[in-house]
Design a protein around this motif. Structure first.
Motif, short mmCIF file in Angstrom:
data_model
loop_
_atom_site.label_atom_id
_atom_site.label_comp_id
_atom_site.label_asym_id
_atom_site.label_seq_id
_atom_site.Cartn_x
_atom_site.Cartn_y
_atom_site.Cartn_z
N SER A 276 0.84 -1.19 0.00
CA SER A 276 0.00 0.00 0.00
C SER A 276 0.88 1.25 0.00
CB SER A 276 -0.91 0.00 1.24
OG SER A 276 -0.13 -0.03 2.42
N GLY A 277 0.27 2.38 -0.27
CA GLY A 277 0.97 3.64 -0.18
C GLY A 277 1.75 3.99 -1.42
N ALA A 278 2.75 4.86 -1.21
CA ALA A 278 3.52 5.40 -2.33
C ALA A 278 4.98 5.00 -2.22
CB ALA A 278 3.38 6.92 -2.37
N SER A 279 5.69 5.13 -3.35
CA SER A 279 7.12 4.90 -3.42
C SER A 279 7.79 6.19 -3.88
CB SER A 279 7.45 3.78 -4.40
OG SER A 279 8.77 3.86 -4.86
N GLU A 280 8.91 6.52 -3.27
CA GLU A 280 9.62 7.75 -3.61
C GLU A 280 9.90 7.85 -5.10
OE1 GLU A 280 14.07 9.72 -2.89
OE2 GLU A 280 13.38 8.04 -1.64
N TYR A 281 10.35 6.74 -5.70
CA TYR A 281 10.78 6.79 -7.10
C TYR A 281 9.60 6.73 -8.06
CZ TYR A 281 14.88 5.59 -4.41
OH TYR A 281 15.87 5.59 -3.47
N ILE A 282 8.57 5.98 -7.71
CA ILE A 282 7.38 5.93 -8.55
C ILE A 282 6.63 7.25 -8.48
CG2 ILE A 282 5.12 4.82 -8.82
CD1 ILE A 282 6.48 2.20 -7.94
N GLN A 283 6.55 7.83 -7.29
CA GLN A 283 5.91 9.14 -7.15
C GLN A 283 6.69 10.18 -7.94
OE1 GLN A 283 3.05 9.44 -5.40
NE2 GLN A 283 2.87 11.57 -6.11
N ARG A 284 8.01 10.09 -7.90
CA ARG A 284 8.85 11.03 -8.63
C ARG A 284 8.62 10.97 -10.14
NH1 ARG A 284 14.82 9.07 -8.84
NH2 ARG A 284 13.80 7.72 -10.38
N ASP A 285 8.52 9.76 -10.67
CA ASP A 285 8.47 9.58 -12.12
C ASP A 285 7.06 9.52 -12.68
OD1 ASP A 285 11.23 9.47 -12.07
OD2 ASP A 285 11.31 7.28 -12.01
N TYR A 286 6.08 9.06 -11.87
CA TYR A 286 4.74 8.84 -12.40
C TYR A 286 3.65 9.55 -11.61
CZ TYR A 286 7.06 5.19 -15.07
OH TYR A 286 7.90 4.52 -15.90
N GLY A 287 3.92 9.90 -10.36
CA GLY A 287 2.92 10.58 -9.55
C GLY A 287 1.71 9.74 -9.21
N ILE A 288 1.92 8.41 -9.11
CA ILE A 288 0.81 7.51 -8.79
C ILE A 288 1.22 6.57 -7.66
CG2 ILE A 288 -0.21 7.59 -11.10
CD1 ILE A 288 1.19 4.98 -11.76
N SER A 289 0.27 5.84 -7.13
CA SER A 289 0.53 4.89 -6.05
C SER A 289 1.23 3.65 -6.58
CB SER A 289 -0.78 4.50 -5.37
OG SER A 289 -1.58 3.72 -6.25
N VAL A 290 1.80 2.88 -5.66
CA VAL A 290 2.43 1.61 -6.05
C VAL A 290 1.41 0.69 -6.69
CG1 VAL A 290 3.59 -0.45 -5.16
CG2 VAL A 290 4.22 1.79 -4.27
N LYS A 291 0.24 0.62 -6.10
CA LYS A 291 -0.82 -0.24 -6.62
C LYS A 291 -1.15 0.10 -8.07
CE LYS A 291 -5.74 -1.19 -5.78
NZ LYS A 291 -6.89 -0.90 -4.89
N ASP A 292 -1.35 1.39 -8.35
CA ASP A 292 -1.68 1.80 -9.72
C ASP A 292 -0.49 1.61 -10.66
OD1 ASP A 292 -4.23 2.48 -8.97
OD2 ASP A 292 -3.79 4.60 -8.68
N PHE A 293 0.71 1.79 -10.15
CA PHE A 293 1.90 1.59 -10.98
C PHE A 293 1.98 0.14 -11.45
CE2 PHE A 293 6.29 0.05 -11.18
CZ PHE A 293 6.77 0.82 -12.23
N TYR A 294 1.81 -0.82 -10.54
CA TYR A 294 1.87 -2.23 -10.92
C TYR A 294 0.81 -2.55 -11.98
CZ TYR A 294 5.07 -3.47 -7.11
OH TYR A 294 6.16 -3.58 -6.27
N THR A 295 -0.39 -1.99 -11.79
CA THR A 295 -1.49 -2.31 -12.69
C THR A 295 -1.36 -1.63 -14.04
OG1 THR A 295 -2.96 -2.53 -10.78
CG2 THR A 295 -4.00 -2.28 -12.94
N ASN A 296 -0.98 -0.39 -14.06
CA ASN A 296 -1.06 0.41 -15.28
C ASN A 296 0.27 0.60 -16.01
OD1 ASN A 296 -3.83 0.89 -14.75
ND2 ASN A 296 -3.30 2.55 -13.35
N VAL A 297 1.38 0.31 -15.34
CA VAL A 297 2.68 0.53 -15.97
C VAL A 297 3.52 -0.74 -15.98
CG1 VAL A 297 4.82 1.89 -15.95
CG2 VAL A 297 2.66 2.96 -15.24
N TRP A 298 3.85 -1.25 -14.81
CA TRP A 298 4.80 -2.37 -14.70
C TRP A 298 4.30 -3.61 -15.43
CZ3 TRP A 298 4.20 -7.11 -12.02
CH2 TRP A 298 5.37 -7.87 -11.87
N TRP A 299 3.12 -4.07 -15.12
CA TRP A 299 2.64 -5.32 -15.72
C TRP A 299 2.38 -5.17 -17.22
CZ3 TRP A 299 3.29 -10.05 -15.67
CH2 TRP A 299 2.35 -10.98 -16.13
N PRO A 300 1.73 -4.11 -17.69
CA PRO A 300 1.61 -3.96 -19.15
C PRO A 300 2.96 -3.93 -19.87
CG PRO A 300 0.05 -2.51 -18.05
CD PRO A 300 0.93 -3.09 -16.99
N ASP A 301 3.96 -3.30 -19.25
CA ASP A 301 5.29 -3.27 -19.87
C ASP A 301 5.89 -4.67 -19.97
OD1 ASP A 301 5.25 -0.59 -20.34
OD2 ASP A 301 6.70 -0.04 -18.79
N LEU A 302 5.73 -5.48 -18.89
CA LEU A 302 6.24 -6.84 -18.94
C LEU A 302 5.53 -7.66 -20.01
CD1 LEU A 302 6.99 -8.00 -15.28
CD2 LEU A 302 8.51 -7.00 -16.97
#
Length: 623
Positions: A276-302
């Motif tokens: 849960s919550g935010a990550s310093e580097y994900i917030q810096r680069d994307y401005g979204i939560s860890v949860k949304d990053f995994y769903t919308n960025v990390w997994w689609p990229d993989l």
């Protein structure tokens, strides 16, 4: 608002809603959909299918060592490890304790001693034997003593310097190694490991140092009617075995050995509860939560990488991240994201495996007391903040809960591969897996020795569990892992990589560089891998286990005549692969020159054989 404006406004809303519905349906089809199990490329067979008796093969090689020399003793262990994988039979003689046998009883000799003065006159005899058609490999650079100096010209050496050379890395001058040409491979912690020397012009130099000097590192030379291979690399570790093995394959007219032919990618801790919550580097680069990053960025990229390169992911399930170590174990009821990611992985050709009820390694207090020399008691407690399980019964109960949870979520996806949390597995836990969980067929831990980790070779254990170690990890593929990947591609024709979703959160694993850089570095590795081995099989974790099982039991008896290379395979089960180095008289047409299989030219005299029969014949080319 007048009627026309209202109609236009409602029409726009209707179109937007319809677009959202269609998008959701398409995403649902990709990420959920109806999972239909794919046809298994390489099934795991019952162990009774294989003949456990080794084939009758002649002893082809004499290995000369000296147990009183540190480098030689180390080389002895490495050669044994290499030969067990190449299926080479050898006799070993210790110069400090035994007399040298007659060279004429062998096709090949591997010289792995430091001080050649102990050979005495037998060094001259050895060169005479090579001149009459023998095959000699110098396994590591020796001391520059008087006997070595007396035979150095025959080894192709013009001059030897007084100082050893610190080897920064290696560079290919020929197509000798798969994936080697056009790229320097650096030694992570270089030291003075190689002889400073210059060579005669009649040597074929395959590897040089990765610097301006280009010091000869591995070369071959025809000496009258025989062959000499000099391995001046000098670094003898598991990560470099493929380089030494490739040197050995240059001896003789041809040399064939079984290989795995497989590439697998593991996602440890996936699916699992999302932080849960935010990550310093994900917030810096994307401005979204860890949860949304995994769903919308990390997994689609993989998934895009999977689609582009054909790799198939193996998701290793963690049910919960609690600290519970005593039964009964509470099931995780929050399953939506498990289903989301797991269904997507399966639909895109992946496989579900087992990782843990939680992330606490299956260990009882004192599990490491049986560890051998070199292990410092207390290392587990110092490096890891996990604690211990209370009993074997609790570990077994936790595994049963994990299996139940996984089967409920993915009833059609049989989970047959287990990855130990943090790659740590006690003997007690391993016995539980073998005795109480018949659906678990393989363990995937790590290939290289760690501090307390469960270290494996590619093999089948006595209890029937298949050992399928992972070789490299993460997104930032460092020089050591690059060298290891090169080595293993040439030894086992295999790739095995693992990553974690939370790698993107950890600065020690590259998170500070940002996801774009991490993803790009992983793709660089994929470009190299599939450029070097475009036809390597993309396998799930269970298929990798089936491939390792076949490789482990497969063996080949080789006969070379004037016109043919004949291979007689034992334990051939309809699916088998071998690499063969043909040293001269290369086949002219790979399609028509072979019976009993298919032949693929890999370059540099190296060929991949896909066996279709237990008897294979390759017609040799002209002079």
């Amino acid at each position: 608002m007048d009627t026309k404006k209202l109609f236009r406004f409602l029409s726009v809303i209707f179109i937007c809603v319809l677009f959202v519905i269609l998008t959701a349906a398409l995403l649902g089809q990709r990420f959920y959909g109806n999972y239909q199990p794919r046809e298994i490329q390489v099934a795991i067979l019952e162990q009774e299918s294989f003949d456990l008796e080794p084939p009758q093969k002649k002893t082809e090689c004499l290995v000369v060592t000296n147990s009183e020399e540190a480098n030689s003793a180390h080389a002895y262990n490495e050669i044994q490890g290499i030969f067990s994988q190449l299926k080479v039979r050898a006799d070993y003689v210790d110069l400090s304790r035994e007399e040298l046998p007659a060279y004429d009883a062998y096709e090949k000799v591997v010289l792995a001693a430091e001080d050649y003065d102990q050979l005495g006159a037998r060094a001259s005899d050895l060169m005479d034997w090579v001149g009459n058609g023998g095959n000699l490999m110098i396994f590591f650079p020796p001391q520059a003593g008087s006997v070595f100096q007396s035979i150095s010209a025959g080894l192709g050496i013009r001059e030897v310097g007084r100082e050893m050379y610190e080897l920064p890395g290696i560079r290919m001058k020929t197509d000798f190694l798969l994936g080697g040409k056009g790229k320097d491979f650096m030694v992570e912690e270089p030291y003075e490991s190689s002889l400073s020397l210059s060579l005669n012009e009649d040597c074929t130099v395959h590897i040089v140092s990765a610097d301006d000097r280009e010091l000869p590192v591995l070369w071959e030379r025809k000496y009258k009617d025989g062959t000499i291979v000099f391995d001046n690399f000098g670094i003898m570790e598991k990560a470099y075995r493929g380089i030494h093995a490739a040197g050995y394959s240059l001896l003789g007219e041809a040399f064939a050995w079984p290989v795995i032919n497989g590439s697998s990618f593991y996602l440890d801790d996936f699916p699992s509860p999302v932080p849960s919550g935010a990550s310093e580097y994900i917030q810096r680069d994307y401005g979204i939560s860890v949860k949304d990053f995994y769903t919308n960025v990390w997994w689609p990229d993989l998934l895009k990488l999977s689609e582009k390169y054909g790799c198939r992911y193996n998701g290793m399930v963690i049910e919960d991240y609690n600290d519970q170590v005593e039964a009964p174990f509470k099931p995780n009821q929050n399953i939506q994201r498990f289903q989301y990611f797991g269904s997507s992985l399966l639909k895109n050709g992946g496989k579900i495996g087992l990782h843990g009820y939680n992330h606490i390694p299956l260990c009882l207090k004192g599990f490491d007391k049986s560890f051998g020399d070199g292990y410092v008691q207390g290392t587990y407690d110092r490096l890891f903040d996990y604690g211990y399980w209370n009993s074997k019964e609790d570990m077994e109960a936790a595994m049963h809960e994990l299996v139940r949870f996984t089967k409920k979520l993915f009833p059609q996806a049989s989970a047959s591969v287990y990855v130990p949390p943090s790659n740590i597995l006690s003997e007690e836990a391993r016995s539980i897996l073998a005795e109480e969980f018949p659906d678990i067929k393989a363990i995937a831990s790590i290939y290289f020795k760690g501090d307390v980790e469960y270290t494996q070779d590619f093999e089948v254990a006595a209890d029937g569990l298949v050992e399928t170690p992972r070789i490299i990890s993460g997104y930032i593929i460092d020089p050591y892992m690059e060298m290891a990947a090169l080595s293993e591609l040439n030894l086992h024709y295999v790739n095995s990589h693992f990553q974690h979703p939370d790698d993107v959160l950890d600065p020690d694993r590259g998170a500070e560089a940002g996801w774009e850089t991490m993803r790009s570095r992983l793709e660089e590795y994929l470009v190299w891998l599939y450029g070097a081995a475009p036809d390597i099989r993309n396998l799930t974790a269970s298929e990798m286990a089936g491939a390792v099982q076949r490789y482990f039991y497969l063996d080949a008896v080789q006969e070379v005549t004037e016109d043919e290379i004949r291979l007689s395979l034992t334990n051939f089960k309809g699916d088998g692969y071998l690499l063969i180095r043909i040293n001269g008289r290369i086949p002219v047409d790979t399609a028509s020159c072979i019976s009993g299989g298919e032949l693929t030219d890999m370059g540099g005299g190296l060929f991949l054989i896909k066996a279709d029969d237990s008897n294979i014949v390759i017609t040799r080319g002209g002079e």
